[in-house]
Scaffold this motif. Structure first.
Motif: not given
Length: 382
Positions: A176-178, A227-231, A256-266
């Motif tokens: 996990s990284l931001g 790898v989970s990324i807050h961006w 094997d998978l990049v899990h991005g998040h931060s946006s309020h919608h997909p």
């Protein structure tokens, strides 16, 4: 060695603090250090004005609503979510920060209701109530038996991946990284002498090489790595080229998978070299219901991501996306009309990646392996 598919549940932002905390059995101090809203209960009132009464002292399962039965039926091998709140009674609101999220530690059963295997913490709200608040957050989650990644008492702990056993003696590693682009203050970066998160200033080639190197060193034969990324920004469907380069470099380096998040919608998804990249999963639980200003993005619509991977290779077999809607601060099935809307938006926004997304009669969406990205290789992006 063959085996059954490995299915992961992935969620974007789970924000059980602020207004959501106020409807749970043990609400914390509702006072907020925000410029326009000084009482967290105001966010509950906004939701009620939009859609009707919300119970106070609601059951811990209330915010999850119909999502819990869906998850139980899917029976994923691992559940990973971005916990975007501090879990603390601290009043040390981070100065010069516009929004602060905290949930009372006694409300942690609301998180445990979803039975997460890993809570990723490298985001822009985990230190909202200072390093004292972070220490209590880490201690409360550990006491509840919840694994974390992305934050720690020093840099080594913040960078340490969560490790989960998988069927067949395999392991799942979750990093996990931001990034600063999501609004994380650079002073939240963990160091050898200071608590904080695994923080990156930018999605640079050098940073990607460093993260990929850590993934390779940690993986053993048969392991899968997320790898989970807050961006990135809160709104918009366009994916910046530096994020695409970064995601590709991680896959090239062993993710094997990049899990991005931060946006309020997909945001769009991509299948790159057979691996799934989710550039933004959107919020799953928050207290934004009734807040106006970005209606065209339909942030009331949410997705459960159920991603099935080939165990030997980590390649995507398929990803099932289940549309939900927040209503009275609780998740319910989205209507067929709303599922159609999401399908259209995601299909259009993912077109440049060559992503194939279909819709079934229930309204669920499926991301298929397809033919791969239509974008040029990572080294020659404009």
């Amino acid at each position: 060695m063959g085996g059954e598919l490995v299915t992961l549940f992935l969620a974007g932002d789970v924000m059980l603090g602020r207004g959501v905390d106020q409807i749970l059995p043990h609400p914390g101090d509702p006072g907020l250090a925000e410029a326009y809203v000084t009482d967290a209960r105001t966010y509950v009132e906004l939701a009620e004005a939009a859609n009707g009464a919300v119970p106070r002292r609601a059951a811990f399962s209330w915010p999850w609503g119909e999502a819990l039965d869906l998850l139980d039926a899917a029976a994923p091998d691992a559940r990973i979510l971005n916990l975007e709140t501090s879990v603390t009674r601290s009043d040390d609101a981070w100065p010069d920060k516009g929004v602060h999220y905290r949930m009372h530690p006694a409300n942690l059963p609301a998180l445990a209701a979803a039975r997460p295997d890993v809570c990723v913490l490298a985001n822009n709200h985990v230190l909202d109530y200072g390093r004292r608040g972070l220490a209590e957050t880490l201690g409360s989650l550990a006491a509840a038996g919840l694994r974390t990644a992305g934050a720690g008492r020093d840099l080594a702990e913040a960078r340490r991946p969560a490790v989960l056993p998988l069927p067949g003696g395999r392991r799942l590693l979750v990093f996990s990284l931001g990034m600063a682009s999501s609004g994380i203050p650079s002073s939240w970066a963990a160091t050898a002498e200071r608590s904080g998160i695994d923080f990156l200033y930018e999605a640079s080639d050098a940073a990607a090489a460093d993260v990929a190197g850590r993934v390779r060193r940690a993986k053993r034969s048969g392991d899968l790595a997320v790898v989970s990324i807050h961006w990135g920004s809160n709104w918009g469907h366009t994916v910046p080229r530096d994020q695409i380069r970064f995601a590709h470099a991680l896959v090239d380096g062993g993710a094997d998978l990049v899990h991005g998040h931060s946006s309020h919608h997909p945001r769009p998804s991509e299948v790159y070299r057979g691996r799934l990249v989710l550039y933004g999963c959107g919020d799953l639980i928050d207290d934004y219901e009734g807040i106006g200003g970005h209606e065209r993005y339909r942030d009331d619509l949410r997705l459960l991501y159920l991603v099935s991977l080939e165990p030997d290779t980590g390649r995507l077999d398929h990803a099932r996306l289940v549309p939900l809607q927040t209503h009275r601060m609780r998740l319910r099935h989205a209507s067929r009309e709303d599922s159609d809307w999401l399908h259209g938006v995601l299909t259009r926004s993912s077109r440049e990646f060559g992503t194939r997304i279909t819709r079934d009669p229930r309204g669920d969406l499926t991301v298929h392996p397809g033919t791969g990205s239509r974008l040029p290789p990572v080294g020659v992006h404009p």
